[in-house]
Design an enzyme around this catalytic site. Structure first.
Site, PDB file in Angstrom:
ATOM      1  N   GLY B  14     -62.917 -12.097 109.276  1.00 23.52           N
ATOM      2  CA  GLY B  14     -61.915 -12.990 108.686  1.00 23.52           C
ATOM      3  C   GLY B  14     -60.601 -12.231 108.618  1.00 23.52           C
ATOM      4  CE  LYS B  80     -38.682  -8.505 106.959  1.00 24.99           C
ATOM      5  NZ  LYS B  80     -39.824  -8.004 107.710  1.00 24.99           N
TER       6      LYS B  80
END
Lengths: 523, 515
Positions: B14, B80
């Site tokens: 995962g 950002k």
């Protein structure tokens, strides 16, 4: 700090050798690019030292960009040079003996859900194959999924629309240009920007005993009755003399074969003035021991025959061509061409080779004029702050080499896919090998219909796949399906409808476009 | 059938890589044809260091039909605009590598040449003043780039700082809603076809066997399939990128979040600060040859303004990549394919790139070597270009205050990088390529930010008369300063509850919302 203060060692004078179309293209590009820089540009014209062209040149859309950089208005250019437009290259029985197909400069169809268009056509082909439906209706003519191609085949033309929502915004075009008129046009342009033309007989080249760079060229100028001995000094020299590479051969710079394979290495051509056939496309077709190219400018029609002189002689080739064209009063032009060859360092010492002096090529589709135009702009983008600037030079050579190898790959692909006849030439071509890079391209095209990405590519990926699919679509069902399985998540009925709709849209739109000849006349 | 079609796809692991891959495949592949399974173990933690992203992630999310605001809420995201590098070129220096360009090119000559001309003649104004993203970041402002492609205000882009674990959970939910089968368990064995070497089956500790036609290795550093099973060799780049350890710890928020990441160099590596909505991500990267773990941990903790929220997490790595990332019927995505330190937030980008390439070249059957070769070719090109860009950060320095910096400053860099540096030094030319994450503006940012000043500028910059140039630059600076003044603050943009779809379209570019 001004440029002069940056360094004393700046380029103040550039001398170009060769006043053919190559020389004037270089002069025009530099005269514009160096405006206001106080650089003198001289062009030395010796009739025996000019890059040779056929009567016409066909270009890609890059020529439009070149003109826009130079501030040349298209209307003015078309009127003064008797040039025409080209929407596509038509292949007549090139790789598929059944039908002709057009390769446009713009993309085919539309991407759907971020997947390249060709995958949808290939998925449909697979579906029809599995259901044993003949490929007729929806699949034949991959080029019918392109407005440029449909219009080219119908003899229609208009300028692309600026509105991105308009179908006409998908059009793109290059030019078909009579070379003599164009050279005159660029000469006029260059001289108006201050380029100095020196008509003279070229003599000795004086090299620096220390660096081997060119210091000056001695010439006999014959502007008046009196022959004048002149010494032409410059900081930088450009060789536009064509295949003879008059200047490069004086300073010694090597030539190599960038690609394996057998190519045509010579050509003859016949030009017909005041032609009856004017089309918005150029044509390529196979011929015995080679191939033919047709260019249709409003002023001149030209048929060229590219062959290999190991297989047939010039006389045979000329004879065959005049028989083929059934031309009565014609100017036959014989040109020594070459199979792909390239100068290792087209920028060597203080001399730059541009055009045939840098690489021998008359590569189908791209044309040699393109290499001159792109070389000039590349040189300007890397214009050295000092005369001797080895890093800018290395970078120029690296980019030039990459550009050329990509173009030659595309050229070689034409040979690879040609459904050729049994002449000894084509037999040799079939037995020859291809570059590793072309092998990979071919491999990926065959496996997936995708075009691998390489830097400095002149041919768009749309053109690579157009050539591939247009010429030999749906022929081999012994291989894997050539499309992205992601396409399978799209409803097949919807897909089929979209394809049908696109074809219909393009045909209808093309029929509303002006007839090409009328459009030209109304300019 | 004329071939063996791929029907069962197994994703091993995962984490960010596994769930990004799963989500993309669930979205794109026809569920009637493919069965997609993901195996992961709750007992194995994920690295999840890469919390700072690049603008390309917006493109990934957009393709998957993810609502940007929902995504931001679920991952505690902040905006950002770039990364601030401190103490890299020399101690006391700082510059921002923005998601945007500098100025505007004139006559086909890039802007930095005009700036350089002024600079070399004594004008000390920083090139930062010509980049909107830098100006906005410094002022802690944020607004979406303009939709008008001609406007200077469209010449930047943005990304996010996210909680990578939360992003993985978000994508897990996305995938499971669409029918992905997740199997919990630890892997016990891997079976291969004795003739072809293809992977055929994964055996779990529970005894369960999962068969597949095609496998995607998202097992992280362990590289269970590509490395351990298929023995694909690892090409180490540690001689160029010697950092091999990291310690990470989250801390409480001590101020309003900044719209940029911080990368602060220290005597043998660097430290990051990633501001999320609710906390700050901190970490220190170093080279074990030059530093002790304890000292580094102490340095990390002393540099934190808030309170630590967890125990520190030690990571070990080696810069480099697997020589091939697609071998037989297995593709490695994420850390299993290679590792580059998170200095320029490239980890999630490399995952995304591999997924996009895999989707583009997704095979019809098991044996399609052309697709595999093309995938490997493109991935290595991308890896190498990023590698060179990262090495530049270490190499372009005047620092000589430690053995580490002395090594980096004097090391021999790859020929492909040396050529680029030399070319820039000579007259400011940035080697041009079109494919790759970092293009001209990024190279300019790091070169100039870390003290590589060219000896000359492009001579054709002289075509603009001096007074005209000075006036043009002045008005550009003023325009940018004024535009930034009118932008809302980063926090107010974050706290805005407006849920309208008002964000701009995404593109695969670091520098703008138009490709």
């Amino acid at each position: 700090m001004s440029r002069e203060m940056q360094n004393e060692n700046t380029i103040k004078t550039i001398a170009i050798v060769g006043a053919g179309l190559t020389g004037w293209t270089i002069a025009a590009g530099l005269a514009n690019g160096l405006r206001g820089m106080n650089v003198n540009i001289l062009l030395i014209d010796d009739e025996s030292v000019r890059d040779k062209y056929h009567a016409t040149e066909a270009t890609t859309p890059f020529a439009k960009y070149f003109h826009s950089v130079l501030g040349i208005h298209e209307k003015d250019f078309i009127k003064n040079t008797h040039a025409g437009y080209s929407l596509a290259t038509e292949y007549c029985a090139w790789a598929n003996s059944e039908q002709a197909c057009c390769m446009p400069f713009s993309e085919h169809g539309f991407m759907m859900q971020d997947i390249e268009f060709s995958h949808f056509v290939m998925a449909q082909a697979e579906e029809n194959f599995l259901q044993k439906i003949l490929p007729e209706n929806i699949l034949s003519n991959y080029d019918n999924y392109s407005l440029s191609s449909v219009a080219a085949k119908l003899g229609r033309f208009r300028h692309p629309s600026q509105e991105s929502s308009s179908l006409f915004s998908t059009l793109d075009y290059g030019y078909q240009i009579p070379c003599d008129y164009y050279a005159q046009y660029l000469q006029h342009y260059s001289i108006s920007l201050g380029v100095e033309l020196i008509s003279a007989k070229l003599g000795d080249v004086v090299l620096s005993p220390i660096t081997g760079s060119i210091e000056s060229i001695q010439v006999d100028a014959s502007s008046t009755e009196v022959v004048q001995h002149l010494k032409i000094e410059a900081d930088f020299f450009i060789d536009g003399s064509g295949a003879q590479a008059w200047l490069m051969s004086k300073i010694g710079s090597d030539i190599f074969d960038p690609t394996p394979g057998i190519f045509a290495n010579a050509s003859v051509s016949i030009a017909i003035h005041e032609p009856t056939k004017i089309e918005p496309l150029t044509r390529l077709s196979l011929a015995p021991s080679g191939w033919r190219q047709h260019i249709y400018t409003p002023a001149v029609n030209e048929t060229r025959y590219f062959f290999n002189d190991n297989d047939i002689s010039y006389e045979q080739a000329s004879e065959w061509l005049s028989e083929y064209t059934q031309a009565k009063s014609v100017d036959a032009i014989v040109l020594q061409e070459h199979s792909p060859k390239q100068r290792q360092q087209p920028w060597y010492k203080n001399c730059l080779a541009v055009g045939q002096s840098a690489s021998y090529a008359d590569v189908c589709v791209v044309g040699k004029l393109h290499l001159v135009q792109s070389a000039v702009l590349r040189f300007l983008s890397l214009f050295p702050a000092q005369c001797h600037n080895s890093l800018q030079q290395q970078e120029y050579n690296r980019l030039t080499c990459a550009e050329y190898t990509n173009i030659v790959d595309f050229h070689a692909l034409h040979y690879q896919l040609a459904q050729s006849n049994e002449s000894s030439f084509w037999k040799k071509v079939r037995a020859s090998s291809v570059s590793e890079r072309l092998a990979h391209r071919l491999y990926l095209l065959q496996a997936r219909g995708s075009v691998p990405f390489y830097e400095n590519e002149t041919i768009s990926s749309g053109m690579w796949s157009s050539f591939f699919f247009g010429n030999q679509i749906f022929d081999s069902h012994d291989s894997l399906p050539r499309y992205n399985p992601i396409v399978n998540s799209i409803n097949p009925q919807w897909r089929e409808q979209q394809l049908l709709k696109m074809k219909k849209m393009f045909t209808e739109a093309a029929e509303t476009m002006p007839v090409y000849i009328e459009y030209l006349a109304a300019l | 059938m004329r071939y063996d079609p791929i029907k069962q796809i197994v994703i091993v692991g995962g984490g960010t890589a596994g769930w990004m891959t799963a989500a993309a495949l669930m979205h794109l592949l026809n569920k009637d044809v493919y069965k997609i399974t993901l195996i992961e173990s709750d007992q194995i933690g994920t690295v999840g260091v890469g919390e700072a992203t690049v603008p390309h992630l917006r493109f990934f999310n957009e393709r998957l039909g993810i609502n940007e605001k929902e995504f931001m809420q679920k991952t505690n995201a902040t905006y950002k605009l770039g990364i601030e590098f401190s103490n890299w070129g020399k101690l006391g220096d700082a510059y921002i590598h923005p998601f945007g360009v500098y100025g505007r090119s004139i006559n086909d000559i890039s802007f930095h040449h005009y700036w350089l001309k002024q600079y070399l003649s004594g004008d000390q104004i920083s090139i930062d003043e010509y980049a909107i993203a830098v100006a906005a970041a410094k002022a802690e402002k944020f607004s979406y780039p303009s939709r008008d492609a001609n406007s200077l205000l469209s010449k930047y882009s943005y990304a996010f700082h996210i909680d990578a674990n939360k992003y993985a959970s978000f994508l897990r939910e996305y995938s499971e809603v669409r029918g992905l089968l997740r199997i919990e368990g630890k892997i016990d064995g891997i079976k291969q076809n004795p003739d072809s070497g293809d992977i055929t089956e994964i055996r779990l500790e529970s005894g369960e066997k999962i068969q597949g036609d095609f496998f995607i290795d998202c097992s992280g550093f362990k590289s269970l399939l590509l490395g351990k099973t298929l023995n694909t060799s690892f090409e180490s780049w540690s001689h160029w990128l010697p950092c091999n350890r990291a310690i990470a710890v989250p801390s409480t928020k001590d101020r309003e979040p900044l719209p940029y990441t911080k990368a602060i160099a220290h005597s043998c590596g660097w430290q990051w600060k990633i501001p999320l909505r609710n906390r700050t991500g901190n970490g220190i990267v170093y080279c074990s040859q030059f530093a002790k773990d304890n000292d580094m941990e102490a340095q990390l903790l002393s540099g934190i303004n808030g309170e630590p929220l967890a125990n520190v997490n030690y990571l070990q790595f080696e810069a480099g990549r697997r020589e091939l990332t697609w071998v037989k019927n297995c593709v490695a995505i994420g850390l299993s394919s290679g590792f580059l330190e998170p200095l320029e937030s490239t980890s999630i980008y490399l995952i995304q790139l591999a997924i996009m390439k895999l989707v583009e070249l997704f095979p019809q059957s098991l044996h399609e070597p052309a697709l595999r070769d093309e995938f490997n070719r493109e991935v290595s090109m991308e890896y190498e270009r990023i590698r060179d860009f990262l090495i530049l950060h270490y190499h372009a320095t005047q620092r000589d205050d430690s053995e580490f910096w002395h090594y980096c400053r004097t090391m021999k860099v790859p020929e492909s990088l040396q050529r680029k540096i030399d070319l820039f030094k000579e007259q400011g030319h940035v080697e041009r390529y079109t494919r790759g994450m970092f293009l001209e503006p990024s190279w300019v940012a790091v070169y100039l930010g870390q003290g590589i000043t060219p000896r000359a500028y492009h001579p054709l910059a002289d075509r603009i008369p001096a007074e005209e140039l000075a006036a043009g630059l002045r008005s550009m600076r003023e325009f940018i300063a004024q535009a930034v003044q009118h932008m809302p603050s980063h926090s107010s943009h974050l706290n805005n509850d407006n849920n309208a779809h008002d964000w701009p379209a995404a593109s695969m570019s670091l520098y703008g919302v138009f490709s």
